[in-house]
Design a protein around this motif. Structure first.
Motif, PDB file in Angstrom:
ATOM      1  N   ALA A  71       0.948  -1.294  -0.012  1.00 33.69           N
ATOM      2  CA  ALA A  71       0.028   0.098  -0.207  1.00 33.69           C
ATOM      3  C   ALA A  71       0.978   1.411  -0.018  1.00 33.69           C
ATOM      4  N   ALA A  72       2.139   1.352   0.612  1.00 36.46           N
ATOM      5  CA  ALA A  72       2.848   2.406   0.737  1.00 36.46           C
ATOM      6  C   ALA A  72       3.732   2.866  -0.633  1.00 36.46           C
ATOM      7  N   ILE A  73       4.031   1.407  -1.341  1.00 37.71           N
ATOM      8  CA  ILE A  73       4.376   1.786  -2.582  1.00 37.71           C
ATOM      9  C   ILE A  73       3.511   2.325  -3.539  1.00 37.71           C
ATOM     10  N   LYS A  74       2.234   1.678  -3.419  1.00 41.59           N
ATOM     11  CA  LYS A  74       1.149   2.269  -4.390  1.00 41.59           C
ATOM     12  C   LYS A  74       0.966   3.773  -4.047  1.00 41.59           C
ATOM     13  N   ALA A  75       0.929   4.163  -2.784  1.00 42.01           N
ATOM     14  CA  ALA A  75       0.583   5.643  -2.590  1.00 42.01           C
ATOM     15  C   ALA A  75       1.446   6.332  -3.046  1.00 42.01           C
ATOM     16  N   LEU A  76       2.761   5.993  -3.127  1.00 40.10           N
ATOM     17  CA  LEU A  76       3.824   6.574  -3.581  1.00 40.10           C
ATOM     18  C   LEU A  76       3.744   7.008  -4.901  1.00 40.10           C
ATOM     19  N   GLU A  77       3.443   5.606  -5.837  1.00 40.46           N
ATOM     20  CA  GLU A  77       3.367   5.688  -7.105  1.00 40.46           C
ATOM     21  C   GLU A  77       2.351   6.694  -7.514  1.00 40.46           C
ATOM     22  N   GLU A  78       1.240   6.673  -6.823  1.00 40.77           N
ATOM     23  CA  GLU A  78       0.249   7.630  -7.229  1.00 40.77           C
ATOM     24  C   GLU A  78       0.533   9.212  -7.001  1.00 40.77           C
ATOM     25  N   VAL A  79       1.666   9.412  -6.229  1.00 34.06           N
ATOM     26  CA  VAL A  79       2.235  10.667  -6.376  1.00 34.06           C
ATOM     27  C   VAL A  79       2.704  11.100  -7.670  1.00 34.06           C
ATOM     28  N   GLY A  80       3.516  10.281  -8.360  1.00 36.86           N
ATOM     29  CA  GLY A  80       3.976  10.470  -9.633  1.00 36.86           C
ATOM     30  C   GLY A  80       2.740  10.504 -11.007  1.00 36.86           C
ATOM     31  N   GLN A  81       1.800   9.649 -10.586  1.00 33.32           N
ATOM     32  CA  GLN A  81       0.679   9.949 -11.415  1.00 33.32           C
ATOM     33  C   GLN A  81       0.007  11.214 -11.241  1.00 33.32           C
ATOM     34  N   GLY A  82       0.032  11.899 -10.208  1.00 30.88           N
ATOM     35  CA  GLY A  82      -0.989  13.155  -9.901  1.00 30.88           C
ATOM     36  C   GLY A  82      -2.127  12.932  -9.900  1.00 30.88           C
ATOM     37  N   THR A  83      -2.545  11.565  -9.178  1.00 29.65           N
ATOM     38  CA  THR A  83      -3.969  11.445  -8.728  1.00 29.65           C
ATOM     39  C   THR A  83      -4.364  12.393  -7.477  1.00 29.65           C
ATOM     40  N   PRO A  84      -5.494  12.487  -7.333  1.00 28.19           N
ATOM     41  CA  PRO A  84      -5.855  13.483  -5.985  1.00 28.19           C
ATOM     42  C   PRO A  84      -5.379  12.784  -4.871  1.00 28.19           C
TER      43      PRO A  84
END
Lengths: 576, 576
Positions: free
Chosen positions: B375-388
């Motif tokens: 979950a932590a990895i996914k959360a960080l990846e989302e930063v790169g994707q610019g999701t809310p």
């Protein structure tokens, strides 16, 4: 003797205490602000155990003084980080006063997650589990509690936004129709209530106008006189009852100070009339609604309205600032969309102004397009669902700006600026910049002399005279907000030399005092000083008493003006 | 004469100017902070046209003084709202100094959206379109530019996080291996660079150690002596080269001041060794990596490392604070997960500490579970994707806290607190509370005397002596950060009476000055005074010099202490 009801959420206990001596002569905002200064550590976390929420009727609330049923809610604000008082109509202020309650104080924080409610009646008060109400919208909660406790009860509640601790969350209570839409909306006070685990307060009181009055005859004469002063004024007696606050839409548009497309470079919106008061009155009446309506018993201005929506639900009221923020500010010109967004905010428990300003910033960021009604509705629905996007929006305009790196964020001290562009309504600009409340039009409503030519005229496009105007209005407003009188009495009071003395006469008759008009000024000044003291302790400085930089550099058509009140002038507002 | 290179992003023009007289004797942090105070309006929007980004080598950078290649980056911080200097290793500081450039200043803002880059070489500088690099991670950008301009060039760049204007974004540059991971990470300076539309600066300079030195012989003798002082110290010469900064993991755990599970009530983590320096060295070597490595040419401490990851990529380095924030702080005990999170931050362009602290707050909010690596990895990846959700996390710990209404947010002045719990490493607590930089362990690293018994011993669990300790370290650090020397020289300098005089000797030999040891103290004091002046103008007060309230009330095991330095004591830190 009037009492304080302390709701200790840490131990889930209630405590009645005699109103402390020092608060006896205070009410409404004067009381909440003094109390917050006295009991809330200024640097505490606004959502933590040390903040306190205080709910207080005004000094005249519960009498038959006309338009005197405003309810003040105060705390340290999660939106601004400073002191906050936000007041609302509805039926609860008068009921609380008639239970001889000077203030309800919510303090502490439950040790375990969950929600509770408090029921107050002449028989006493009790704290009850309310997990069954958690997650529900304010309309449903109010319906449930009115079914449970009787249709006459007042219900103070928060929506899911407050439960989710969003800084855009307000505290609402219902009007006489049972409509849960009378919001102490600004400053995120709903999140403070949510952080205490308090979902609702039911106020069951049979009386509305019967608080003790020392000299009834004298009071009655003054109240009658005051009603006449109000009803004979063109704004209070004609404009507001005919079209409500939204009568302003066309006036402000014509004045060229209507913020359009997130405070862009044009102060006019060619479709403004579509969402203005005249249109609203027409549509409301055609659909069986009301163009005039009292937000609380005994109001003679009746500036509220009842707007039936196409889906059969009712939005009541649609205020000018709400119609503006969901209309021209988003380049939306459909009144039914405005009503839908308004209704959603009411139900989710959100401040309409903060959400409208925040949606404008979201559109400025390009996340959704300007004018896209469907996208705006979906964005607001997401707040209620608590999605990440919803949490961004639900935390207000500054939060949206930070999330997306937007520099054009119309906000002061963290709070979104409403419906009057400070570049061509500069008196309001001074108020936005300097009021301890953050971007707030009600704190010193210079639209009076700037646009409406009430209480004189100060050219709204010029810098001259705006600081004096804002200062005097801020002082007067702080006093009015302490009486429980609706701020709109100010229109009449400013124009009629007998206005203020009559308010003083009512206060003297009720409390057996010998106040003068000067004392009212002193009260207003002392409220502002208290609020400034709290904010200074919380870390505010003159750097916080400024408008966002784009107002100083981007010109606004049609007057082609920027905000040009100097820092030194702004710093002189509180030189009393 | 050394020059300023001004990059005017409004007009997309470059301008060389002689280094203004007043900046000649300044370098690194002393220069960036003086410059920001002089040229950046303190109340400006950090992402707006009036902010400026300044990049400056230290005073000794570009000489062969050991460990002197730190690069300072300064601006008004979008994370703290105050002044910021963040410095990094990598090869660019020495290259810039060898191009006789005192500072690179990035100012203005492009009129249209887009990204540009600047190429600097002995032949001059040019500004070039870089939309082809936009959206790319820092590793790819660095690879592309090294292929385009030669493998020896230095590349200063930002990742997608900086482009998206996220307050957790850093500015990075590469090491001698071409590895883009030498971060001026703290304070969101990557967002400032992004707000200017500047994606990268390529520094093409053949020389590393050849800046003009007035008295070469004298300088050389002093530099040799200084190298010996460093290599003969147990920390600088043994501990750091053997295990890197992550040698601290077991030491801090043993000391009971390791923040675990978002600074909960326990200062120890039973699985700390799994992510500690000894394990790291073993795994790195077994996989063909390196347990010791220099972040810039000429470093004798070589505290960096090269950690091969299971996917074949390399993370270099894994610092202690990063291992802590992605490890014990999240209850994660897998070094490969730590490396993965670290690598993601490097690539997306994020400050590891801010992201680790922010993830801790996200877990505290219950959005993802503690210990959930995936979950932590996914959360960080989302930063790169610019999701809310990604934008919430990417804006840092305080932003996450506000989004979800979390009161336990370990941050000061908006910046996440790192790897040493202030309740049982109270000297660091004083630094966190008071440094103009916000929650920052490097600004006055009291771990020295509190835990490592370097430069004396001050009991970390007691209040006594911490203010003096922090004050002296903050002054010394501000001076060291101005020289280009790595802060880690402080271990040796604090323990060896010849340390500081030797630094002064190098400065005097290089510049033909007659500085004394007292002048170094004065320099450090003047840097802090400048920074405090800027912050005061930006609206900071003593209310901002406090730790979050939970550190004052929640006890930390095993010492069962709270942070108990009084407000008055904290306010005395800058009494010089």
């Amino acid at each position: 003797m009037p009492k304080f009801l302390r709701i200790d959420m840490t131990n889930l206990q209630l405590k009645w205490e005699e109103c402390p001596e020092k608060y006896l002569a205070l009410g409404g905002r004067a009381l909440t602000s003094q109390f917050v200064l006295d009991e809330v550590p200024a640097t505490c976390h606004p959502l933590g155990e040390y903040n306190k929420l205080i709910i207080a009727p005004g000094l005249l609330s519960g009498t038959n003084a006309p338009s005197s049923g405003r309810l003040s809610v105060g705390a340290k604000s999660p939106l601004t980080g400073g002191i906050k008082e936000s007041n609302a109509g509805g039926i609860c202020s008068q009921k609380i006063a008639n239970l001889d309650i000077k203030a309800i104080v919510v303090e502490g924080q439950p040790k375990e997650k969950g929600f509770w409610m408090v029921k107050i009646s002449p028989e006493g008060a009790e704290i009850l589990p309310a997990n069954d109400l958690a997650g529900k919208g304010t309309y449903e909660v109010t319906d449930i509690l009115r079914q449970r406790y009787g249709s006459k009860v007042g219900v103070i509640t928060i929506g899911p936004a407050g439960e989710m601790l969003l800084a855009g969350a307000g505290v609402t209570n219902n009007d006489s129709d049972g409509n849960s839409s009378r919001y102490a909306g600004r400053g995120g006070l709903g999140a403070v209530m949510g952080s205490k685990g308090l979902k609702a307060i039911v106020v069951d009181a049979p009386k509305t106008f019967d608080v003790p009055v020392k000299d009834k005859e004298r009071f009655s004469a003054a109240a009658k006189k005051f009603a006449k002063i109000l009803t004979s004024h063109p704004v209070c007696g004609e404009g507001l009852p005919a079209f409500g606050t939204n009568v302003l839409m066309n006036i402000i548009n014509e004045a060229g100070t209507l913020p359009v497309r997130n405070f862009s470079n044009n102060g006019r919106f060619d479709l403004a009339n579509n969402v203005g008061g005249e249109t609203l009155a027409e549509v409301a009446k055609a659909r069986g609604g009301k163009a005039t309506h009292a937000c609380h018993p005994g109001c003679v201005m009746r500036c509220s309205n009842v707007y039936p929506m196409p889906d059969g639900k009712v939005c009541s009221p649609i205020e000018y600032e709400t119609a503006w923020c969901f209309g021209p500010n988003l380049e939306i010109s459909d009144l039914d969309v405005v009503a839908k967004l308004n209704y959603l905010c009411n139900d989710i428990g959100l401040d309409t102004i903060e959400m409208g300003v925040a949606l404008g910033v979201l559109m400025e960021a390009g996340v959704i397009p300007f004018g896209d009604a469907e996208a705006a509705i979906k964005a607001l629905e997401e707040v209620g669902q608590g999605t990440p996007a919803g949490r961004i929006l639900g935390n207000g305009a500054v939060f949206v700006g930070k999330a997306y790196g937007v520099t054009r964020v119309p906000a002061v001290k963290g709070q979104g600026i409403p419906a009057y562009d400070p570049r061509s309504c500069k008196g309001n600009g001074v108020t936005y910049a300097t009021t301890p409340m953050g971007g707030d039009h009600t704190a010193g409503y210079a639209v009076t002399a700037n646009i409406l030519k009430v209480g004189g005229f100060v050219d709204p496009t010029k810098a001259e005279g705006q600081v004096d105007l804002s200062r005097n209005l801020q002082i007067a407003t702080a006093a009015v907000d302490s009486t429980g009188l609706c701020l709109f009495v100010a229109f009449a009071v400013l124009d009629n030399p007998e206005g203020l003395p009559t308010v003083v006469e009512m206060l003297n008759a009720q409390y057996g005092l010998n106040l003068t008009v000067d004392d009212v000024t002193k009260l207003g000044q002392s409220v502002l000083k208290n609020e400034r003291e709290f904010n200074a302790k919380a870390g505010f400085t003159s750097a916080d008493d400024r408008l966002p930089e784009f107002f100083y550099s981007e010109k606004l058509a049609p007057h082609n003006t920027v905000f040009d009140i100097s820092d030194e002038e702004l710093d002189s507002v509180f030189n009393f």
